[in-house]
Design a protein around this motif. Sequence first.
Motif, PDB file in Angstrom:
ATOM      1  N   ILE A  73     -40.522  -2.043 -27.596  1.00 36.41           N
ATOM      2  CA  ILE A  73     -39.563  -1.197 -26.873  1.00 36.41           C
ATOM      3  C   ILE A  73     -40.268  -0.494 -25.728  1.00 36.41           C
ATOM      4  O   ILE A  73     -39.739  -0.341 -24.636  1.00 36.41           O
ATOM      5  CB  ILE A  73     -38.917  -0.161 -27.819  1.00 36.41           C
ATOM      6  CG1 ILE A  73     -38.128  -0.878 -28.918  1.00 36.41           C
ATOM      7  CG2 ILE A  73     -38.002   0.794 -27.048  1.00 36.41           C
ATOM      8  CD1 ILE A  73     -36.958  -1.712 -28.427  1.00 36.41           C
ATOM      9  N   GLY A  74     -41.528  -0.081 -25.988  1.00 34.95           N
ATOM     10  CA  GLY A  74     -42.284   0.649 -24.980  1.00 34.95           C
ATOM     11  C   GLY A  74     -41.988   2.133 -25.031  1.00 34.95           C
ATOM     12  O   GLY A  74     -41.323   2.635 -25.943  1.00 34.95           O
ATOM     13  N   PHE A  75     -42.466   2.858 -24.039  1.00 32.33           N
ATOM     14  CA  PHE A  75     -42.211   4.294 -23.955  1.00 32.33           C
ATOM     15  C   PHE A  75     -40.769   4.519 -23.524  1.00 32.33           C
ATOM     16  O   PHE A  75     -40.251   3.826 -22.641  1.00 32.33           O
ATOM     17  CB  PHE A  75     -43.154   4.955 -22.939  1.00 32.33           C
ATOM     18  CG  PHE A  75     -44.569   5.047 -23.417  1.00 32.33           C
ATOM     19  CD1 PHE A  75     -44.968   6.061 -24.286  1.00 32.33           C
ATOM     20  CD2 PHE A  75     -45.511   4.111 -23.005  1.00 32.33           C
ATOM     21  CE1 PHE A  75     -46.283   6.131 -24.718  1.00 32.33           C
ATOM     22  CE2 PHE A  75     -46.820   4.183 -23.432  1.00 32.33           C
ATOM     23  CZ  PHE A  75     -47.214   5.200 -24.299  1.00 32.33           C
ATOM     24  N   CYS A  76     -40.131   5.503 -24.119  1.00 31.82           N
ATOM     25  CA  CYS A  76     -38.751   5.810 -23.734  1.00 31.82           C
ATOM     26  C   CYS A  76     -38.436   7.258 -24.072  1.00 31.82           C
ATOM     27  O   CYS A  76     -39.086   7.875 -24.923  1.00 31.82           O
ATOM     28  CB  CYS A  76     -37.764   4.886 -24.444  1.00 31.82           C
ATOM     29  SG  CYS A  76     -37.763   5.040 -26.237  1.00 31.82           S
ATOM     30  N   ALA A  77     -37.437   7.799 -23.366  1.00 25.05           N
ATOM     31  CA  ALA A  77     -36.945   9.130 -23.695  1.00 25.05           C
ATOM     32  C   ALA A  77     -36.151   9.041 -24.995  1.00 25.05           C
ATOM     33  O   ALA A  77     -35.429   8.073 -25.235  1.00 25.05           O
ATOM     34  CB  ALA A  77     -36.072   9.661 -22.568  1.00 25.05           C
ATOM     35  N   GLY A  78     -36.284  10.048 -25.846  1.00 20.67           N
ATOM     36  CA  GLY A  78     -35.591  10.016 -27.130  1.00 20.67           C
ATOM     37  C   GLY A  78     -36.266   9.033 -28.073  1.00 20.67           C
ATOM     38  O   GLY A  78     -37.410   8.615 -27.882  1.00 20.67           O
ATOM     39  N   SER A  79     -35.538   8.617 -29.096  1.00 21.68           N
ATOM     40  CA  SER A  79     -36.105   7.763 -30.133  1.00 21.68           C
ATOM     41  C   SER A  79     -36.015   6.285 -29.762  1.00 21.68           C
ATOM     42  O   SER A  79     -34.950   5.783 -29.376  1.00 21.68           O
ATOM     43  CB  SER A  79     -35.378   8.001 -31.455  1.00 21.68           C
ATOM     44  OG  SER A  79     -35.794   7.080 -32.435  1.00 21.68           O
ATOM     45  N   ALA A  80     -37.142   5.587 -29.903  1.00 24.66           N
ATOM     46  CA  ALA A  80     -37.141   4.137 -29.680  1.00 24.66           C
ATOM     47  C   ALA A  80     -36.283   3.428 -30.718  1.00 24.66           C
ATOM     48  O   ALA A  80     -35.697   2.366 -30.441  1.00 24.66           O
ATOM     49  CB  ALA A  80     -38.576   3.606 -29.730  1.00 24.66           C
ATOM     50  N   ASP A  81     -36.162   4.008 -31.910  1.00 24.81           N
ATOM     51  CA  ASP A  81     -35.371   3.375 -32.965  1.00 24.81           C
ATOM     52  C   ASP A  81     -33.898   3.278 -32.588  1.00 24.81           C
ATOM     53  O   ASP A  81     -33.192   2.354 -33.019  1.00 24.81           O
ATOM     54  CB  ASP A  81     -35.518   4.151 -34.275  1.00 24.81           C
ATOM     55  CG  ASP A  81     -36.861   3.874 -34.945  1.00 24.81           C
ATOM     56  OD1 ASP A  81     -37.662   3.144 -34.347  1.00 24.81           O
ATOM     57  OD2 ASP A  81     -37.105   4.400 -36.051  1.00 24.81           O
ATOM     58  N   ALA A  82     -33.422   4.255 -31.789  1.00 28.03           N
ATOM     59  CA  ALA A  82     -32.024   4.188 -31.354  1.00 28.03           C
ATOM     60  C   ALA A  82     -31.796   2.944 -30.503  1.00 28.03           C
ATOM     61  O   ALA A  82     -30.742   2.285 -30.610  1.00 28.03           O
ATOM     62  CB  ALA A  82     -31.656   5.452 -30.573  1.00 28.03           C
ATOM     63  N   GLN A  83     -32.778   2.587 -29.669  1.00 27.45           N
ATOM     64  CA  GLN A  83     -32.651   1.385 -28.851  1.00 27.45           C
ATOM     65  C   GLN A  83     -32.748   0.123 -29.711  1.00 27.45           C
ATOM     66  O   GLN A  83     -32.094  -0.883 -29.434  1.00 27.45           O
ATOM     67  CB  GLN A  83     -33.730   1.374 -27.773  1.00 27.45           C
ATOM     68  CG  GLN A  83     -33.581   2.513 -26.750  1.00 27.45           C
ATOM     69  CD  GLN A  83     -34.399   2.271 -25.496  1.00 27.45           C
ATOM     70  OE1 GLN A  83     -34.620   1.119 -25.117  1.00 27.45           O
ATOM     71  NE2 GLN A  83     -34.808   3.354 -24.850  1.00 27.45           N
ATOM     72  N   VAL A  84     -33.566   0.192 -30.784  1.00 30.88           N
ATOM     73  CA  VAL A  84     -33.659  -0.947 -31.702  1.00 30.88           C
ATOM     74  C   VAL A  84     -32.314  -1.189 -32.367  1.00 30.88           C
ATOM     75  O   VAL A  84     -31.847  -2.335 -32.489  1.00 30.88           O
ATOM     76  CB  VAL A  84     -34.751  -0.701 -32.765  1.00 30.88           C
ATOM     77  CG1 VAL A  84     -34.720  -1.806 -33.828  1.00 30.88           C
ATOM     78  CG2 VAL A  84     -36.125  -0.642 -32.107  1.00 30.88           C
ATOM     79  N   VAL A  85     -31.640  -0.123 -32.781  1.00 31.82           N
ATOM     80  CA  VAL A  85     -30.328  -0.253 -33.432  1.00 31.82           C
ATOM     81  C   VAL A  85     -29.320  -0.856 -32.460  1.00 31.82           C
ATOM     82  O   VAL A  85     -28.522  -1.738 -32.825  1.00 31.82           O
ATOM     83  CB  VAL A  85     -29.850   1.111 -33.951  1.00 31.82           C
ATOM     84  CG1 VAL A  85     -28.401   1.021 -34.447  1.00 31.82           C
ATOM     85  CG2 VAL A  85     -30.760   1.605 -35.069  1.00 31.82           C
ATOM     86  N   ARG A  86     -29.344  -0.385 -31.199  1.00 30.69           N
ATOM     87  CA  ARG A  86     -28.410  -0.934 -30.223  1.00 30.69           C
ATOM     88  C   ARG A  86     -28.688  -2.415 -29.958  1.00 30.69           C
ATOM     89  O   ARG A  86     -27.777  -3.203 -29.727  1.00 30.69           O
ATOM     90  CB  ARG A  86     -28.491  -0.134 -28.913  1.00 30.69           C
ATOM     91  CG  ARG A  86     -27.839   1.241 -28.978  1.00 30.69           C
ATOM     92  CD  ARG A  86     -27.615   1.823 -27.588  1.00 30.69           C
ATOM     93  NE  ARG A  86     -28.884   2.109 -26.909  1.00 30.69           N
ATOM     94  CZ  ARG A  86     -29.528   3.276 -26.994  1.00 30.69           C
ATOM     95  NH1 ARG A  86     -29.023   4.245 -27.753  1.00 30.69           N
ATOM     96  NH2 ARG A  86     -30.647   3.458 -26.345  1.00 30.69           N
TER      97      ARG A  86
END
Length: 690
Positions: free
Chosen positions: A54-67
């Motif tokens: 996912i890399g660096f991101c604002a907020g939780s990277a796990d939220a992007q994994v779920v999406r």
Amino acid sequence: MSALAGFILVLLGFGFLIFIHELGHFLAAKWAGIRADGFAIGMGPCVCSYRRGIGFCAGSADAQVVRRFGKRPIEMPDAERERNGLGETEYSLRALPLGGYVRMLGQEDGNPEATSSDARSFGMASVPRRAVVILAGITANLILAIVLFLVAFLVGVRFPAPTIGFIVPGSPAATAEPLDPGAPAGLVPGDEVISIDGEPTRTFVDLRVAAAMAKPEEALTMTVQRGDATLGYRMVPARDAGSGLLSIGVDPARSSALTDVRDSREEVVNAVARLGLGADGAGIGPGSRVVEVNGTPVSTHAELELAAQRSQGASMQVTWTTADGTTRKTVAMSPERDYAMLVHASGQAADRGLIGLTPLPRVLEFATGSANRETLAHGDVLMRVGDLDGPSASQLVAHLRANPNTRLDATVLRGGEEVATTIRTDRNGRAGIYLDGAWNLPRVAAPVEDVRDGDSSRATPAKALGVLPLGSVVSLDGAPVASLAELRDMLVARAREAGAGASVALRIGILDPSPEATPHEVGTTLEPADLESLLALGHSFPIAETFFDPEFVVLEADGNPLTAIGMGFHQTLVMVEQVFLTIDRVARGSVGADQLQGPVGILHTGTKVADEGFMYIVFFLALISVNLAVVNLLPIPIADGGLFVFLMYEWATGRPPSIAFQNAAAMAGIALVAGLFLFTFYNDLARLFG
């Protein structure tokens, strides 16, 4: 701003200690092959994070994994996670810079049902590996403490020296039993404490801790250096009414430098301003140091007192250096008269006075944050407080302590007029005011009729006078008396005329406090002990020793890393012992539960520590790191110690405790920790605002 900077620094340091604790768990989990899904720095909402894939991101990277994949990474088996190109661990930065946490597969604090049958889950690891993971946080804190102590001792940390300064009259120290034949009873100012119960005493903090941690009603054995003599004493610590801790009733010896500690600066400024030495006068204030008196170099408060005694009341030429050390100022200062310390026959209180007569208490200064600034004024003479008429200083303090969280009616003498007002006390019965005696008045407080004299008691001359509280002394053998200060000088002159060992008959004119009263004379006799007390009166330095920094000693390893490591190990072991001793003393009742501190109290203490310099902060954080380790070792269900107990049960029986039992234990542990947090939080706020 300095307090805010200190608070932020200690807050970050406190958070770093918890981060190191969690880092220990994390590294141990990696070593044990347990899947660590998350490692967070801080607590609360996620500010930013990183997970491979996912890399660096604002907020939780796990939220992007779920999406992207419809499920959280922890819900994916390792093979699926790797196919999706995702790293095992989310590294996150949280909003509150206080601590951190590790999220392991099949293990959640406070939720025993969060188990997993995955081969890499916490529960599937062997008992020894899980034990290493559980104890790794405690181990990390102990290792960190040793490292911090090592750094502190390599550079050097200042502490108050183990030298006795002021001794509370009637205290255990004042009445200590000598172990050497012919030695006088009681410690004396200037005694250097060498050891307590055989343990070396390196700082004044060691002395205070030894007294506070003593077993109730058991004596301490103390070895002191007094000049060329080494003497032994025994004393039983008593509970100090102010702190609530066991104490022997001593303060550290003081230097000749005015303190620059933040909480005392206002009092120091006011003290020198009363003498005309502040910004509008000589520019002397916090951090200034006396370097000479009448041309003689000085460096300790004891030397200032000696110079004042030698002055015999004459003005002294006192040379100061300013806080930055660049400016020298020589000013004339008049010493203050000494008065006798009258220890009540009970030994529980003492008052300054003359032949048993005591002055009315006068408001000298206000403590920082005092709630009585609006109702009292500097110089107010306290005539009545509650149902007490003409209280002595000791009676007033005892009355206030007996009425905590109360607003008491009071009458004060202000500008020659009686004024009705109130005095408010905090939860400890303190009013936040510093007192001295109204020696400039002829009016007296409640007299001390019987005083302690060694192991016995004797009546004072005031007992025969029958003087009433708020009465006035108007004459001595027919000569007018305008104030108690004038009476003191007249009595000292009479004592010098008579000499030691004589008896002197006096007639003292008394005016009772009732409006219709007329002066009357009463006879009394000064016995040899009274004359000796008067002959001992001299003069003292006009700024009280409490406004001066302690004499300091520096604990250091002289640049030797091996010595520093040894000192670090020793200090860590001592602190582990002290934490367990504290728990024991709370159980015994010699340390009050209201003395326990929570995070707010620790941070508040840390801001005071920040005034002592960066190395003292390092030392303070090492102490807290040891405390965190020991507290986590306690067998509380949601603490590491509780989890270790469950693990030992599983090792002994071949199966873990039932989920129902673990749930009940977890709820009990949460309730205990929450209750303790609320209790200490209340204590912390009460200390700050009470």
